[in-house]
Design a protein around this motif. Structure first.
Motif, PDB file in Angstrom:
ATOM      1  N   ASN A   1      -6.775   4.304   1.980  1.00 31.28           N
ATOM      2  CA  ASN A   1      -6.811   3.260   3.582  1.00 31.28           C
ATOM      3  C   ASN A   1      -8.167   2.975   4.739  1.00 31.28           C
ATOM      4  O   ASN A   1      -8.885   4.109   5.365  1.00 31.28           O
ATOM      5  CB  ASN A   1      -5.781   3.749   4.029  1.00 31.28           C
TER       6      ASN A   1
ATOM      7  N   HIS B   1      -8.120   8.551   4.297  1.00 33.83           N
ATOM      8  CA  HIS B   1      -8.079   7.246   5.257  1.00 33.83           C
ATOM      9  C   HIS B   1      -9.487   7.097   5.790  1.00 33.83           C
ATOM     10  O   HIS B   1      -9.767   8.616   5.865  1.00 33.83           O
ATOM     11  CB  HIS B   1      -7.130   7.951   5.970  1.00 33.83           C
TER      12      HIS B   1
ATOM     13  N   ARG C   1      -3.773   6.491   9.733  1.00 32.09           N
ATOM     14  CA  ARG C   1      -2.896   6.834   8.822  1.00 32.09           C
ATOM     15  C   ARG C   1      -1.628   6.140   7.845  1.00 32.09           C
ATOM     16  O   ARG C   1      -1.146   5.486   9.091  1.00 32.09           O
ATOM     17  CB  ARG C   1      -2.847   7.939   9.019  1.00 32.09           C
TER      18      ARG C   1
ATOM     19  N   PHE D   1       1.138  -1.325  -0.441  1.00 36.14           N
ATOM     20  CA  PHE D   1      -0.069  -0.143   0.035  1.00 36.14           C
ATOM     21  C   PHE D   1       0.984   1.164  -0.037  1.00 36.14           C
ATOM     22  O   PHE D   1       0.791   2.348  -1.213  1.00 36.14           O
ATOM     23  CB  PHE D   1      -0.957  -0.074   1.173  1.00 36.14           C
TER      24      PHE D   1
ATOM     25  N   GLU E   1      -3.654   9.631   0.358  1.00 35.34           N
ATOM     26  CA  GLU E   1      -4.560   8.144   0.788  1.00 35.34           C
ATOM     27  C   GLU E   1      -6.239   9.045   1.209  1.00 35.34           C
ATOM     28  O   GLU E   1      -5.400  10.000   1.733  1.00 35.34           O
ATOM     29  CB  GLU E   1      -3.884   7.032   1.593  1.00 35.34           C
TER      30      GLU E   1
ATOM     31  N   LYS F   1      -5.017   5.449  -3.555  1.00 35.17           N
ATOM     32  CA  LYS F   1      -5.765   4.656  -2.863  1.00 35.17           C
ATOM     33  C   LYS F   1      -6.718   4.819  -1.481  1.00 35.17           C
ATOM     34  O   LYS F   1      -6.275   6.283  -0.862  1.00 35.17           O
ATOM     35  CB  LYS F   1      -4.745   4.002  -2.586  1.00 35.17           C
TER      36      LYS F   1
ATOM     37  N   THR G   1      -0.299   6.453   4.784  1.00 37.72           N
ATOM     38  CA  THR G   1       0.770   7.639   3.942  1.00 37.72           C
ATOM     39  C   THR G   1       0.260   9.213   4.486  1.00 37.72           C
ATOM     40  O   THR G   1      -0.789   9.148   4.486  1.00 37.72           O
ATOM     41  CB  THR G   1       0.986   6.740   2.883  1.00 37.72           C
TER      42      THR G   1
END
Length: 438
Positions: free
Chosen positions: A47, A59, A52, A38, A57, A45, A54
């Motif tokens: 998550n 989240h 969290r 990931f 992303e 992307k 990155t």
């Protein structure tokens, strides 16, 4: 491709992510439980975990629902966001509620697996639903959430591409009583005549005799009129015929063994989708359901792929399991038989998730939001009020590029005995509303 990360795996999570992001939003998605994979992925992307991972992303902090086992009463606290209702509030993420869990709760009809009140027909009562209690029954809330969520995805990942999702209108018809006077046999016809005489319905008596003499069309015979409308607007409707072997109780159609009834079904099967309207009696008799399916397949000379329950009588998961076992692939009963609205809070087709078995099934659900009988009998609407309701549903569904499915009965177009004006409502709706969708 959109990569989805979660610390845990589960059928519920995979099902709802595929339904929302892949089937409705038109995205290509992939799942991973590997943090390193990931982190290293450079595309869009999400998550779906507690913390969290990155800086690049979306989240979403998960609530418990998608990864828990069993069916249990949920603590649902509704709040407002962007002018709409939401629930399963979360903290620490980029979205203030768990859109996946909330959508799963609605689409799976989670609350219908819990102890609940039934209506006078033994069906799940809409008054017990979260959508009714929180006043969002008239909204395809899942589609609205997704409409806003797509904007978030686009803001975080400008290069993301959604496959085109277009608004669709699918008209459907339940043929509960194919003819008002014709093809009912001597005993039923004589009984109907005597009943009208005892009630002093002289105009009905005269009309009945004229129809028998061939001097007037049967008022329920509106099939050519409907075909003309379908040709004019390029519509591909679904017809559901009630073919109960025994005419009693709520099952009062023409005998399915009569030539005129079979010819009517065959005629429609030549150019349209024709499905079974399982009788009320078959709801308590699995063998009877199989017999009705076999008879329908004999009449149309092909497999019966779609169905809608008579009186919208079904219970989860038993009814849908029986239909799957009988070979049904498309099911059109997801709506209420006592009020119009979005029973699953969605205006898109979706695969049914068998919550008791915890598995995605092959059965595709086609949810409806408007039925003429609800507007007339249950809500007490005039034709003008029904038109306003129908147009509101159309505009709402079109705004989110959803699928609008309506139910009509042929006798509503007869313009007789209390149904005056309903035929015109349908014509005006198709001419002034659907016409502009073409």
């Amino acid at each position: 491709m959109l990569l989805l990360y979660s610390a845990q795996s589960g059928n519920r999570w995979h099902y709802i992510a595929e339904t929302l992001l892949q089937d409705i939003c038109g995205l290509y998605i992939s799942f991973t439980h590997n943090r390193e994979e990931f982190i290293s992925y450079d595309g869009p992307k999400i998550n779906y975990s507690a913390e969290r991972i990155t800086d690049k992303e979306i989240h979403i902090t998960p609530s418990h629902l998608l990864f828990e086992e069993g069916i249990k009463k949920q603590q649902v606290e509704v709040f407002e966001i962007n002018g709409y209702k939401a629930f399963f509030r979360t903290t620490g993420g980029d979205i203030v509620f768990d859109i996946f869990a909330a959508s799963f709760y609605l689409i799976s009809r989670y609350e219908e697996y819990l102890p609940h009140k039934k209506d006078e027909y033994g069906r799940y009562a809409h008054t017990g639903s979260l959508a009714f209690k929180e006043n969002f029954l008239q909204l395809p809330l899942v589609n609205i959430w997704l409409h806003d969520f797509k904007l978030v995805l686009k803001r975080y990942f400008p290069a993301i591409v959604f496959r085109n999702q277009r608004f669709r209108f699918i008209p459907t018809y339940d043929i509960d009583v194919a003819f008002s006077y014709l093809n009912k046999g001597l005993i039923r016809s004589a009984g109907g005549l005597l009943k009208s005489l005892f009630k002093g319905e002289i105009s009905a008596v005269k009309e009945r005799i004229k129809v028998w003499q061939g001097k007037q069309e049967d008022p329920y015979d509106v099939y050519e009129w409907l075909i003309a409308l379908h040709l004019k607007y390029g519509l591909k409707p679904y017809y559901f015929f009630l073919i109960a072997k025994e005419q009693k109780g709520f099952d009062r159609n023409i005998e399915p063994t009569r030539d005129d009834m079979q010819e009517l079904i065959q005629y429609h099967a030549q150019g349209y989708h024709v499905g079974l309207h399982p009788s009320w009696q078959s709801g308590d008799d699995d063998q009877l359901l199989r017999e009705e399916l076999e008879l329908m397949e004999y009449i149309i000379n092909r497999k019966t792929e779609c169905s809608r329950q008579h009186y919208i009588r079904f219970s989860l998961p038993l009814t849908y399991r029986k239909l799957i076992a009988s070979g049904i692939e498309k099911e059109f009963s997801m709506g209420y038989g006592g009020i119009n609205g979005f029973r699953a809070s969605v205006a898109s087709t979706f695969h049914w998730y068998d919550l008791a078995a915890e598995e995605k099934t092959s059965l595709i659900i086609y949810p409806f939001c408007f039925m003429d009988a609800n507007a007339y009998y249950e809500q007490g609407y005039t034709p003008q009020q029904a038109y306003a309701e129908l147009k509101t549903y159309h505009d709402t569904v079109k705004k989110v590029n959803g699928t609008l499915i309506t139910i009509w009965h042929n006798h509503f177009f007869s313009n007789t005995r209390g149904f005056e004006g309903w035929k015109e409502v349908y014509e005006v709706f198709l001419n002034e509303v659907v016409y502009w969708d073409l």
